[in-house]
Design a protein around this motif. Structure first.
Motif, PDB file in Angstrom:
ATOM      1  N   GLU A 223       0.334  18.183 -10.003  1.00  0.00           N
ATOM      2  CA  GLU A 223      -1.011  17.688  -9.662  1.00  0.00           C
ATOM      3  C   GLU A 223      -2.062  18.799  -9.625  1.00  0.00           C
ATOM      4  O   GLU A 223      -3.252  18.520  -9.692  1.00  0.00           O
ATOM      5  CB  GLU A 223      -0.971  16.940  -8.330  1.00  0.00           C
ATOM      6  N   THR A 224      -1.633  20.043  -9.537  1.00  0.00           N
ATOM      7  CA  THR A 224      -2.574  21.167  -9.515  1.00  0.00           C
ATOM      8  C   THR A 224      -2.390  22.054 -10.758  1.00  0.00           C
ATOM      9  O   THR A 224      -2.598  23.258 -10.698  1.00  0.00           O
ATOM     10  CB  THR A 224      -2.417  22.004  -8.226  1.00  0.00           C
ATOM     11  N   GLY A 225      -1.994  21.425 -11.873  1.00  0.00           N
ATOM     12  CA  GLY A 225      -1.879  22.158 -13.127  1.00  0.00           C
ATOM     13  C   GLY A 225      -0.753  23.169 -13.152  1.00  0.00           C
ATOM     14  O   GLY A 225      -0.847  24.189 -13.828  1.00  0.00           O
ATOM     15  N   TYR A 226       0.306  22.894 -12.418  1.00  0.00           N
ATOM     16  CA  TYR A 226       1.484  23.759 -12.349  1.00  0.00           C
ATOM     17  C   TYR A 226       1.171  25.146 -11.798  1.00  0.00           C
ATOM     18  O   TYR A 226       1.795  26.141 -12.160  1.00  0.00           O
ATOM     19  CB  TYR A 226       2.194  23.835 -13.708  1.00  0.00           C
ATOM     20  N   VAL A 227       0.204  25.165 -10.897  1.00  0.00           N
ATOM     21  CA  VAL A 227      -0.112  26.385 -10.142  1.00  0.00           C
ATOM     22  C   VAL A 227      -0.005  25.998  -8.670  1.00  0.00           C
ATOM     23  O   VAL A 227      -0.877  25.306  -8.143  1.00  0.00           O
ATOM     24  CB  VAL A 227      -1.515  26.924 -10.464  1.00  0.00           C
ATOM     25  N   PRO A 228       1.071  26.404  -7.998  1.00  0.00           N
ATOM     26  CA  PRO A 228       1.268  26.015  -6.607  1.00  0.00           C
ATOM     27  C   PRO A 228       0.165  26.577  -5.702  1.00  0.00           C
ATOM     28  O   PRO A 228      -0.066  27.786  -5.686  1.00  0.00           O
ATOM     29  CB  PRO A 228       2.636  26.579  -6.241  1.00  0.00           C
ATOM     30  N   GLN A 229      -0.500  25.702  -5.001  1.00  0.00           N
ATOM     31  CA  GLN A 229      -1.634  26.113  -4.177  1.00  0.00           C
ATOM     32  C   GLN A 229      -1.213  27.000  -3.008  1.00  0.00           C
ATOM     33  O   GLN A 229      -2.003  27.806  -2.533  1.00  0.00           O
ATOM     34  CB  GLN A 229      -2.394  24.884  -3.671  1.00  0.00           C
ATOM     35  N   ASP A 230       0.034  26.909  -2.572  1.00  0.00           N
ATOM     36  CA  ASP A 230       0.510  27.774  -1.491  1.00  0.00           C
ATOM     37  C   ASP A 230       0.917  29.160  -2.010  1.00  0.00           C
ATOM     38  O   ASP A 230       1.316  30.025  -1.241  1.00  0.00           O
ATOM     39  CB  ASP A 230       1.668  27.122  -0.732  1.00  0.00           C
ATOM     40  N   ALA A 231       0.784  29.381  -3.319  1.00  0.00           N
ATOM     41  CA  ALA A 231       1.135  30.679  -3.901  1.00  0.00           C
ATOM     42  C   ALA A 231      -0.072  31.315  -4.606  1.00  0.00           C
ATOM     43  O   ALA A 231       0.101  32.196  -5.446  1.00  0.00           O
ATOM     44  CB  ALA A 231       2.294  30.507  -4.881  1.00  0.00           C
ATOM     45  N   LEU A 232      -1.273  30.902  -4.262  1.00  0.00           N
ATOM     46  CA  LEU A 232      -2.467  31.455  -4.914  1.00  0.00           C
ATOM     47  C   LEU A 232      -2.639  32.951  -4.649  1.00  0.00           C
ATOM     48  O   LEU A 232      -3.245  33.647  -5.463  1.00  0.00           O
ATOM     49  CB  LEU A 232      -3.721  30.690  -4.498  1.00  0.00           C
ATOM     50  N   ALA A 233      -2.085  33.450  -3.562  1.00  0.00           N
ATOM     51  CA  ALA A 233      -2.155  34.894  -3.289  1.00  0.00           C
ATOM     52  C   ALA A 233      -1.359  35.694  -4.324  1.00  0.00           C
ATOM     53  O   ALA A 233      -1.586  36.886  -4.496  1.00  0.00           O
ATOM     54  CB  ALA A 233      -1.638  35.190  -1.886  1.00  0.00           C
ATOM     55  N   ASP A 234      -0.453  35.016  -5.027  1.00  0.00           N
ATOM     56  CA  ASP A 234       0.361  35.661  -6.060  1.00  0.00           C
ATOM     57  C   ASP A 234      -0.313  35.659  -7.428  1.00  0.00           C
ATOM     58  O   ASP A 234       0.252  36.150  -8.400  1.00  0.00           O
ATOM     59  CB  ASP A 234       1.710  34.939  -6.196  1.00  0.00           C
TER      60      ASP A 234
END
Length: 170
Positions: free
Chosen positions: A111-122
């Protein structure tokens, strides 16, 4: 005769000494100018392009910029398949991030384009997922000098669709 020879030797030695010294100053001056010219030649922004295809391959395995440069990155999908079945994005990861671990988290983040929102710091930067015939562009400032991994985080693609994002010192 000895006096003439001594005088000639002394004149020759003095000439050699003077010439060597002046060449050194010229070299130092040239080196300084060259370093200054190189700094001036680095553009404030860098446009980069990369393509992905239906065979799950990027056309480039290395992208290079200078630290602090504004990066304008365009991803093109040169294939024909739709984003739901053969979508591509590009995700530039921070230094030291476990690529496999990030990719495993990405599977659950459709749902977020295969970018985990809880890993945005990475993540340094990422594009949206696109399908065949589409393109997308992002802009961001290049991070500190170093080597960063980039991947397509669409499920299963990271093993083949990966490369190095190299940031050089100014």
């Amino acid at each position: 005769m000895k006096m003439i020879k001594r005088t000639l030797v002394m004149v020759f030695a003095a000439t050699l000494f003077i010439n060597c010294g002046s060449d050194k100053k010229k070299e130092e001056k040239t080196e300084t100018v060259t370093k200054q010219e190189v700094k001036k030649e680095i553009p404030k922004e860098k446009k980069l392009g990369i393509s992905g295809n239906d065979l799950m391959k990027f056309n480039k395995s290395k992208l290079t910029v200078f630290e602090g440069q504004k990066v304008i990155l365009t991803l093109n999908h040169t294939g024909k398949m739709a984003a739901k079945s053969m979508g591509h994005n590009i995700v530039i990861l921070q230094k030291g991030v476990d690529v496999s671990g990030f990719a495993m988290k990405a599977i659950a983040a459709s749902e977020t384009g295969y970018v985990p929102q809880d890993a945005l710091a990475d993540v340094v930067a990422y594009t949206k997922v696109i399908g065949g015939g589409e393109s997308t562009t992002i802009e961001f400032d290049a991070p500190a000098a170093g080597t960063y991994d980039f991947i397509c985080s669409f499920p299963g693609h990271y093993a083949l669709m990966k490369g190095k994002f190299i940031v050089k010192k100014n």
